[in-house]
Scaffold this active site. Structure first.
Site, PDB file in Angstrom:
ATOM      1  N   ARG A 120     -10.210  -0.718   6.096  1.00 31.97           N
ATOM      2  CA  ARG A 120      -8.977  -0.577   6.183  1.00 31.97           C
ATOM      3  C   ARG A 120      -7.874  -1.898   6.221  1.00 31.97           C
ATOM      4  NH1 ARG A 120      -6.809   4.786   7.534  1.00 31.97           N
ATOM      5  NH2 ARG A 120      -8.181   6.154   8.606  1.00 31.97           N
TER       6      ARG A 120
ATOM      7  N   GLY B 230      -2.847   5.774   8.012  1.00 34.18           N
ATOM      8  CA  GLY B 230      -3.016   4.715   6.643  1.00 34.18           C
ATOM      9  C   GLY B 230      -2.129   3.675   7.356  1.00 34.18           C
TER      10      GLY B 230
ATOM     11  N   ASP C 178       1.446   9.665  -2.545  1.00 39.06           N
ATOM     12  CA  ASP C 178       0.538   9.983  -3.674  1.00 39.06           C
ATOM     13  C   ASP C 178       1.156  10.901  -4.113  1.00 39.06           C
ATOM     14  OD1 ASP C 178      -1.899  10.170  -5.845  1.00 39.06           O
ATOM     15  OD2 ASP C 178      -3.114  10.721  -3.647  1.00 39.06           O
TER      16      ASP C 178
ATOM     17  N   VAL D 126      -7.443   3.655  -3.885  1.00 37.74           N
ATOM     18  CA  VAL D 126      -6.975   2.086  -3.606  1.00 37.74           C
ATOM     19  C   VAL D 126      -8.073   2.259  -1.361  1.00 37.74           C
ATOM     20  CG1 VAL D 126      -5.403   1.945  -4.885  1.00 37.74           C
ATOM     21  CG2 VAL D 126      -4.801   2.698  -2.492  1.00 37.74           C
TER      22      VAL D 126
ATOM     23  N   ASP E  49      -8.089   3.385   3.833  1.00 39.56           N
ATOM     24  CA  ASP E  49      -9.666   3.615   3.788  1.00 39.56           C
ATOM     25  C   ASP E  49     -10.527   4.120   2.941  1.00 39.56           C
ATOM     26  OD1 ASP E  49      -8.374   6.635   4.572  1.00 39.56           O
ATOM     27  OD2 ASP E  49     -10.471   6.449   5.405  1.00 39.56           O
TER      28      ASP E  49
ATOM     29  N   LYS F  24       2.229   6.143  -5.443  1.00 39.62           N
ATOM     30  CA  LYS F  24       1.793   6.998  -7.275  1.00 39.62           C
ATOM     31  C   LYS F  24       1.935   7.977  -7.890  1.00 39.62           C
ATOM     32  CE  LYS F  24      -3.353   6.731  -5.483  1.00 39.62           C
ATOM     33  NZ  LYS F  24      -4.325   7.964  -4.890  1.00 39.62           N
TER      34      LYS F  24
ATOM     35  N   GLU G 209       5.564   4.578   5.409  1.00 36.79           N
ATOM     36  CA  GLU G 209       4.577   5.611   5.303  1.00 36.79           C
ATOM     37  C   GLU G 209       3.591   4.381   4.445  1.00 36.79           C
ATOM     38  OE1 GLU G 209       2.510   8.835   4.102  1.00 36.79           O
ATOM     39  OE2 GLU G 209       4.148   9.892   3.636  1.00 36.79           O
ATOM     40  N   ASP G 210       2.418   4.065   4.526  1.00 36.66           N
ATOM     41  CA  ASP G 210       1.791   3.599   3.276  1.00 36.66           C
ATOM     42  C   ASP G 210       1.475   4.053   2.452  1.00 36.66           C
ATOM     43  OD1 ASP G 210       0.204   5.923   3.640  1.00 36.66           O
ATOM     44  OD2 ASP G 210      -1.880   5.089   4.399  1.00 36.66           O
TER      45      ASP G 210
HETATM   46  P1  IMP Z   1      -0.288  12.925  -0.496  1.00 36.77           P
HETATM   47  O1  IMP Z   1       0.435  13.578   0.193  1.00 36.77           O
HETATM   48  O2  IMP Z   1      -0.467  13.614  -1.539  1.00 36.77           O
HETATM   49  O3  IMP Z   1       1.620  12.430  -1.211  1.00 36.77           O
HETATM   50  O4  IMP Z   1      -0.956  11.466   0.493  1.00 36.77           O
HETATM   51  C1  IMP Z   1      -0.069  10.768   1.785  1.00 36.77           C
HETATM   52  C2  IMP Z   1      -2.001  10.319   2.049  1.00 36.77           C
HETATM   53  O5  IMP Z   1      -2.629  10.651   1.429  1.00 36.77           O
HETATM   54  C3  IMP Z   1      -1.499   8.788   2.346  1.00 36.77           C
HETATM   55  O6  IMP Z   1      -0.565   8.999   4.032  1.00 36.77           O
HETATM   56  C4  IMP Z   1      -2.688   7.866   2.084  1.00 36.77           C
HETATM   57  O7  IMP Z   1      -3.118   8.424   3.783  1.00 36.77           O
HETATM   58  C5  IMP Z   1      -3.788   9.196   1.371  1.00 36.77           C
HETATM   59  N1  IMP Z   1      -3.685   8.614   0.402  1.00 36.77           N
HETATM   60  C6  IMP Z   1      -3.427   8.475  -0.508  1.00 36.77           C
HETATM   61  N2  IMP Z   1      -3.578   8.020  -1.215  1.00 36.77           N
HETATM   62  C7  IMP Z   1      -4.367   7.239  -1.199  1.00 36.77           C
HETATM   63  C8  IMP Z   1      -5.511   5.876  -1.848  1.00 36.77           C
HETATM   64  O8  IMP Z   1      -5.487   5.811  -3.037  1.00 36.77           O
HETATM   65  N3  IMP Z   1      -6.263   5.297  -1.083  1.00 36.77           N
HETATM   66  C9  IMP Z   1      -6.461   5.684   0.835  1.00 36.77           C
HETATM   67  N4  IMP Z   1      -5.403   7.171   0.860  1.00 36.77           N
HETATM   68  C10 IMP Z   1      -4.478   7.127  -0.143  1.00 36.77           C
END
Ligand code: IMP
Length: 184
Positions: free
Chosen positions: A175, A54, A113, A163, A169, A141, A109-110
């Site tokens: 993407r 991402g 979440d 998103v 993606d 988020k 990081e993209d």
């Molecule tokens: P986390 O480990 O839950 O913080 O998630 C991180 C990863 O989940 C990010 O680096 C993204 O690759 C993916 N991700 C989380 N939310 C989204 C979204 O809304 N769209 C696309 N990918 C997401």
């Protein structure tokens, strides 16, 4: 009538996806982040570690707004598979090659979440005793956080919605959209 358009075209023309951040908004914010990082890391020759997949577009745009010496490397991790919610466990698919002990590390990081990937990466890189370890994330988020985390350089706080675009993606596609859209 048979619809032969790609998902990409549907996003742009069907109105089922709301635009959240335009190309111009994203570019302006990344330019500011680049300035801040250039100022804070002037003599530090940081290693910027992009998180694949991402983060690839953000990383490429960000480094071009940073006007100091820096190195880059990439790590590939996965927590979502093809779903729109996290699986809860983070897997490493490709490791970095750089030697990071005593170096200044900026993880790019993209989106953060739940924060589980953030936690995984903090533990993983922390073991090597870098001189400093900070995170840059284009999106956050906040309402979905499951663990405590601190992003030093943040692009935008966004609502808890899925998103796509600008590197992010849905089932591995979309993407390449230049703006960021919310999937309804
Ligand atoms: P986390 O480990 O839950 O913080 O998630 C991180 C990863 O989940 C990010 O680096 C993204 O690759 C993916 N991700 C989380 N939310 C989204 C979204 O809304 N769209 C696309 N990918 C997401």
């Amino acid at each position: 009538m048979l619809d032969n358009r790609s998902e990409f075209e549907r996003v742009l023309y069907d109105g089922k996806f709301r635009i959240l951040l335009s190309e111009e908004q994203i570019d302006a914010r990344i330019r500011e982040l680049g300035k801040e990082i250039s100022r804070d890391y002037r003599t530090k020759n940081p290693i910027m570690i992009g998180v694949l997949n991402g983060g690839f577009i953000f990383m490429a745009d960000l480094v071009r707004y940073i006007e100091i010496d820096l190195e880059v490397d990439f790590i590939k991790i996965s927590s979502y598979g093809d779903a729109t919610t996290t699986s809860g466990s983070v897997k490493m698919l490709k490791d970095i090659n750089a030697e990071i002990r005593n170096r200044h590390i900026l993880v790019v990081e993209d989106i953060v979440d739940t924060g589980l990937s953030f936690q995984f990466l903090t533990k993983k890189f922390g073991k090597f005793e870098p001189a400093s370890l900070e995170f840059v994330s284009l999106l956050q988020k906040k309402d979905n956080a499951r663990v405590d985390y601190h992003i030093k350089y943040l692009g935008f706080d966004i609502p808890n919605e899925y998103v796509v675009g600008y590197g992010l993606d849905h089932k591995q596609i979309l993407r390449n959209l230049p703006s960021i859209y919310v999937m309804d």
